[in-house]
Every structure is written in structure tokens, then in C-alpha cells.
Design an enzyme around this catalytic site. Structure first.
Site, PDB file in Angstrom:
ATOM      1  N   SER A  25       0.805  -1.217   0.000  1.00 31.47           N
ATOM      2  CA  SER A  25       0.000   0.000   0.000  1.00 31.47           C
ATOM      3  C   SER A  25       0.839   1.269   0.000  1.00 31.47           C
ATOM      4  O   SER A  25       2.055   1.236  -0.153  1.00 31.47           O
ATOM      5  CB  SER A  25      -0.965   0.035   1.187  1.00 31.47           C
ATOM      6  OG  SER A  25      -0.233   0.113   2.388  1.00 31.47           O
ATOM      7  N   THR A  57      -2.013   0.935  -6.294  1.00 28.91           N
ATOM      8  CA  THR A  57      -2.056   0.390  -4.941  1.00 28.91           C
ATOM      9  C   THR A  57      -3.276   0.996  -4.253  1.00 28.91           C
ATOM     10  O   THR A  57      -4.207   1.426  -4.932  1.00 28.91           O
ATOM     11  CB  THR A  57      -0.727   0.665  -4.183  1.00 28.91           C
ATOM     12  OG1 THR A  57      -0.741  -0.046  -2.942  1.00 28.91           O
ATOM     13  CG2 THR A  57      -0.467   2.135  -3.956  1.00 28.91           C
ATOM     14  N   TYR A  58      -3.267   1.044  -2.943  1.00 23.82           N
ATOM     15  CA  TYR A  58      -4.373   1.651  -2.202  1.00 23.82           C
ATOM     16  C   TYR A  58      -3.802   2.468  -1.052  1.00 23.82           C
ATOM     17  O   TYR A  58      -2.665   2.275  -0.631  1.00 23.82           O
ATOM     18  CB  TYR A  58      -5.352   0.586  -1.694  1.00 23.82           C
ATOM     19  CG  TYR A  58      -4.722  -0.417  -0.763  1.00 23.82           C
ATOM     20  CD1 TYR A  58      -4.758  -0.235   0.618  1.00 23.82           C
ATOM     21  CD2 TYR A  58      -4.073  -1.543  -1.266  1.00 23.82           C
ATOM     22  CE1 TYR A  58      -4.164  -1.145   1.469  1.00 23.82           C
ATOM     23  CE2 TYR A  58      -3.481  -2.464  -0.423  1.00 23.82           C
ATOM     24  CZ  TYR A  58      -3.525  -2.261   0.938  1.00 23.82           C
ATOM     25  OH  TYR A  58      -2.932  -3.164   1.782  1.00 23.82           O
TER      26      TYR A  58
END
EC number: 4.1.1.11
Length: 116
Positions: A25, A57-58
């Protein structure tokens, strides 16, 4: 018909850390997340201005006011401390419902990742 438009952007943030051993992340200061209209766990596109790398990604929550921008997990191989990155979110909208004056939220930051 639905189209994909930019929803928010944090422009030229400075990477403050890279943690290869983290699960994955991108850690982002919550002040910047909120200012750009983003959300924790939202999918983001990241562009590394220094090396041209692009990845998805996050977001995970970073401490407010910290200026933290940390590449985690495999993303740590795509940038290093001091690199400039652009963080972008997108939204699906009905083309006919998109107002002609639509403007995404764009956050410009200084060298310490504080909103200008």
C-alpha cells in the site's frame, strides 16, 4: 455511457520513506487524503516523477500533519525517499451527467508535503 475521470490528485508529493517489508500500500498523511477527496483503502495510481514508474495500490492512513508519504511492500522497489510522486484517484461517471464545469480536487504540496 460511463467514462472514467480524474477525481483527485496530490501533485508532486515527496516520498518520506519506503518499507519493503510492509504488507503493501501507500501511507498518506490524512490531511492530504481529505484535501484531495480521497479515502482510506481507495485504489490509487501513482506516478514516480523521478524514474517514470507507474503503479496501482491503495491508501492507508498516515498521521495527520506528518507529511508522511510512504511506499510500502512491493511499491518500495518503485521509488525511494526523496522521490517526487503524483497520486491520482478516478471515478466512473455517466458522460451525460458530467457537468461542463467539472473540476477534480487537485492538491499541490510543498517540499514537506504540506498543502499550499
Amino acid at each position: 455511457m460511463q467514462i472514467t475521470v480524474m477525481k483527485g490528485k496530490i501533485h508532486r508529493a515527496t516520498v518520506t520513506d519506503a518499507d519493503l517489508n510492509y504488507e503493501g500500500s501507500l501511507t498518506v498523511d490524512m490531511d492530504l487524503v481529505d484535501a484531495a477527496g480521497m479515502r482510506v483503502y481507495e485504489k490509487v495510481s501513482v506516478v514516480n516523477v523521478n524514474n517514470g514508474a507507474r503503479f496501482e495500490t491503495y491508501i492507508i492512513e498516515g498521521k495527520r500533519g506528518s507529511g508522511e508519504i510512504c511506499l510500502n511492500g512491493a511499491a518500495a522497489r518503485l521509488g525511494m525517499k526523496g522521490d517526487k510522486i503524483i497520486i491520482i484517484t478516478y471515478a466512473q461517471v455517466e458522460e451525460k451527467e458530467l457537468a461542463s464545469d467539472y473540476t477534480p480536487k487537485v492538491v499541490h504540496v510543498d517540499e514537506k508535503n504540506r498543502k499550499r
